[in-house]
Design a protein around this motif. Sequence first.
Motif, mmCIF file in Angstrom:
data_model
loop_
_atom_site.group_PDB
_atom_site.id
_atom_site.type_symbol
_atom_site.label_atom_id
_atom_site.label_comp_id
_atom_site.label_asym_id
_atom_site.label_seq_id
_atom_site.Cartn_x
_atom_site.Cartn_y
_atom_site.Cartn_z
ATOM 1 N N PHE A 70 0.831 -1.210 0.000
ATOM 2 C CA PHE A 70 0.000 0.000 0.000
ATOM 3 C C PHE A 70 0.865 1.260 0.000
ATOM 4 C CE2 PHE A 70 -2.557 -3.314 2.103
ATOM 5 C CZ PHE A 70 -3.571 -3.392 1.148
ATOM 6 N N ILE A 71 2.184 1.069 -0.166
ATOM 7 C CA ILE A 71 3.067 2.254 -0.259
ATOM 8 C C ILE A 71 3.663 2.214 -1.681
ATOM 9 C CG2 ILE A 71 4.804 3.643 0.911
ATOM 10 C CD1 ILE A 71 4.486 1.806 3.364
ATOM 11 N N ARG A 72 4.914 1.834 -1.802
ATOM 12 C CA ARG A 72 5.503 1.798 -3.147
ATOM 13 C C ARG A 72 6.127 0.447 -3.459
ATOM 14 N NH1 ARG A 72 9.534 6.156 -4.238
ATOM 15 N NH2 ARG A 72 9.174 5.486 -6.396
ATOM 16 N N GLY A 73 5.568 -0.592 -2.859
ATOM 17 C CA GLY A 73 6.074 -1.942 -3.125
ATOM 18 C C GLY A 73 7.557 -2.052 -2.797
ATOM 19 N N LYS A 74 8.297 -2.729 -3.645
ATOM 20 C CA LYS A 74 9.723 -2.958 -3.362
ATOM 21 C C LYS A 74 10.520 -1.647 -3.388
ATOM 22 C CE LYS A 74 10.802 -4.024 -8.184
ATOM 23 N NZ LYS A 74 11.202 -5.037 -9.159
ATOM 24 N N ALA A 75 9.938 -0.586 -3.987
ATOM 25 C CA ALA A 75 10.625 0.715 -4.020
ATOM 26 C C ALA A 75 10.328 1.556 -2.775
ATOM 27 C CB ALA A 75 10.206 1.478 -5.270
ATOM 28 N N THR A 76 9.593 0.993 -1.841
ATOM 29 C CA THR A 76 9.266 1.724 -0.615
ATOM 30 C C THR A 76 10.540 2.137 0.123
ATOM 31 O OG1 THR A 76 7.171 0.558 -0.371
ATOM 32 C CG2 THR A 76 8.088 1.543 1.639
ATOM 33 N N GLU A 77 10.544 3.379 0.566
ATOM 34 C CA GLU A 77 11.732 3.913 1.239
ATOM 35 C C GLU A 77 11.870 3.348 2.655
ATOM 36 O OE1 GLU A 77 13.155 8.316 1.001
ATOM 37 O OE2 GLU A 77 11.995 8.132 2.846
ATOM 38 N N VAL A 78 13.108 3.094 2.999
ATOM 39 C CA VAL A 78 13.425 2.639 4.366
ATOM 40 C C VAL A 78 14.481 3.590 4.928
ATOM 41 C CG1 VAL A 78 14.321 0.744 5.765
ATOM 42 C CG2 VAL A 78 12.982 0.231 3.715
ATOM 43 N N LYS A 79 14.218 4.074 6.129
ATOM 44 C CA LYS A 79 15.143 5.024 6.752
ATOM 45 C C LYS A 79 15.801 4.397 7.977
ATOM 46 C CE LYS A 79 12.013 8.102 7.682
ATOM 47 N NZ LYS A 79 10.830 7.327 7.296
ATOM 48 N N ARG A 80 16.899 4.990 8.380
ATOM 49 C CA ARG A 80 17.527 4.550 9.620
ATOM 50 C C ARG A 80 16.516 4.603 10.761
ATOM 51 N NH1 ARG A 80 23.422 7.461 10.079
ATOM 52 N NH2 ARG A 80 24.497 6.154 8.556
ATOM 53 N N GLY A 81 16.537 3.602 11.594
ATOM 54 C CA GLY A 81 15.610 3.555 12.730
ATOM 55 C C GLY A 81 14.315 2.831 12.412
ATOM 56 N N ASP A 82 14.067 2.579 11.121
ATOM 57 C CA ASP A 82 12.833 1.866 10.745
ATOM 58 C C ASP A 82 12.920 0.385 11.140
ATOM 59 O OD1 ASP A 82 11.671 4.093 9.672
ATOM 60 O OD2 ASP A 82 12.028 3.562 7.564
ATOM 61 N N THR A 83 11.749 -0.210 11.252
ATOM 62 C CA THR A 83 11.674 -1.657 11.469
ATOM 63 C C THR A 83 10.981 -2.290 10.265
ATOM 64 O OG1 THR A 83 11.565 -1.428 13.866
ATOM 65 C CG2 THR A 83 10.738 -3.493 12.945
ATOM 66 N N VAL A 84 11.642 -3.265 9.687
ATOM 67 C CA VAL A 84 11.097 -3.972 8.532
ATOM 68 C C VAL A 84 10.739 -5.388 8.983
ATOM 69 C CG1 VAL A 84 11.616 -4.884 6.233
ATOM 70 C CG2 VAL A 84 12.426 -2.606 6.896
ATOM 71 N N THR A 85 9.510 -5.783 8.731
ATOM 72 C CA THR A 85 9.061 -7.114 9.140
ATOM 73 C C THR A 85 8.650 -7.908 7.906
ATOM 74 O OG1 THR A 85 8.284 -6.223 11.244
ATOM 75 C CG2 THR A 85 7.421 -8.381 10.603
ATOM 76 N N ILE A 86 9.228 -9.084 7.788
ATOM 77 C CA ILE A 86 8.911 -9.956 6.658
ATOM 78 C C ILE A 86 7.983 -11.058 7.168
ATOM 79 C CG2 ILE A 86 9.879 -11.592 4.990
ATOM 80 C CD1 ILE A 86 12.564 -9.967 5.342
ATOM 81 N N VAL A 87 6.871 -11.267 6.474
ATOM 82 C CA VAL A 87 5.953 -12.337 6.880
ATOM 83 C C VAL A 87 5.566 -13.162 5.656
ATOM 84 C CG1 VAL A 87 5.036 -10.936 8.774
ATOM 85 C CG2 VAL A 87 3.796 -11.034 6.616
ATOM 86 N N ALA A 88 4.944 -14.277 5.912
ATOM 87 C CA ALA A 88 4.509 -15.147 4.815
ATOM 88 C C ALA A 88 3.012 -15.359 4.930
ATOM 89 C CB ALA A 88 5.229 -16.481 4.899
ATOM 90 N N ALA A 89 2.282 -14.914 3.913
ATOM 91 C CA ALA A 89 0.823 -15.005 3.949
ATOM 92 C C ALA A 89 0.381 -16.367 3.431
ATOM 93 C CB ALA A 89 0.212 -13.884 3.113
ATOM 94 N N ILE A 90 0.806 -17.410 4.119
ATOM 95 C CA ILE A 90 0.509 -18.744 3.606
ATOM 96 C C ILE A 90 -0.107 -19.650 4.663
ATOM 97 C CG2 ILE A 90 2.179 -18.821 1.739
ATOM 98 C CD1 ILE A 90 4.123 -20.089 3.610
ATOM 99 N N ALA A 91 -0.614 -19.049 5.718
ATOM 100 C CA ALA A 91 -1.243 -19.883 6.738
ATOM 101 C C ALA A 91 -2.557 -20.442 6.208
ATOM 102 C CB ALA A 91 -1.462 -19.079 8.002
ATOM 103 N N GLY A 92 -3.148 -21.305 6.987
ATOM 104 C CA GLY A 92 -4.335 -22.007 6.501
ATOM 105 C C GLY A 92 -5.631 -21.313 6.829
ATOM 106 N N GLY A 93 -6.728 -22.104 6.833
ATOM 107 C CA GLY A 93 -8.072 -21.556 6.966
ATOM 108 C C GLY A 93 -8.411 -20.982 8.297
#
Lengths: 93, 231
Positions: A70-93
């Motif tokens: 909802f921002i700029r995808g892979k081009a989204t800016e990341v600044k010092r002090g930011d927290t980046v969280t990677i998740v996997a949307a593959i859980a079940g029902g």
Amino acid sequence: MTVTVNIPEPLRKLANGQVELNVEIANTTTVEKLIDDLESKYTGIKNKLFDNGEIRGYVKVFVNDEDINFIRGKATEVKRGDTVTIVAAIAGG
Amino acid sequence: MSTAVLFDLDDTLIDLQYARRHGLRAVQRILPELNKVPLDELELAHDAELTANYQRTLEGNLSDEEAHLEHMCGICRRYGLATDKAADAVEAYVHEQQFYPRLVPGVEELFDALRGRMKIGVITNGRSQNQRDKLEFFDLLPLDTVAISEEVGALKPNPEIFRYALENLDVQKATMVGDSWERDVLGAIGIGMDAIWLNRYRRPCPDRSLAVEINGFEPIRTVLRILRITS
């Protein structure tokens, strides 16, 4: 200051078992460049997150709790002090 | 003798329940009336809703989004709640689950021990892309055979999906490992395979003469012994 990257459990073996990584960056970078930086230290991690240059459909990346889709995808800016969280949307029902 | 071991995927290799429980805690935050419901009970209620729509979802007659909403409305009705917050609860549930992907404890070690000693495969009910994404993300590939219901056109326990998985393996003996008594154990036995029932939640065993029961993969030497492999 660094960027903190939270690593999901299945990818931690690629990051020497670390739950979070602190990555040194210049003032700003992008999500894609940040992942490239991670790949240079932790081989294989980019392949898990990207396919043909795009973030895999089931991978979601949040920068400070904001979904980068909802921002700029892979081009989204990341600044010092930011927290980046990677998740996997593959859980079940 | 050449042998193979075939695994179910969801809640056998991949610990979906772990993610689900975190998702249900998020639901309790949206619907605080459910805080008084023990998580185990809420999980059973959710499971019952899931089961009610399982076939329709797998056959593609209900999208994942529609199914989630139906499950949540069902839970609300069970506990006498209005369904006006069900969509918010679904959003919280789906969002929270993403943060807790993991394999069932022992799977990595077990696969390391099995590779090169037996053929390994997966037989799973689900949508092709979803299941293949999971195999990729959780580093379960390569496998000697993969049978996904959407690709095969048959759902476990239909013998067709088991036959499809075994077709190219060229083995004399195959064992199915799965958490569902009906789909995995009875399905496998129906075509002459052996079966191991993964009963992580210690449900009553319907018939001990039909399958070996395990409660988890750790320690893996127990599983290896059942598969007649010495560690």
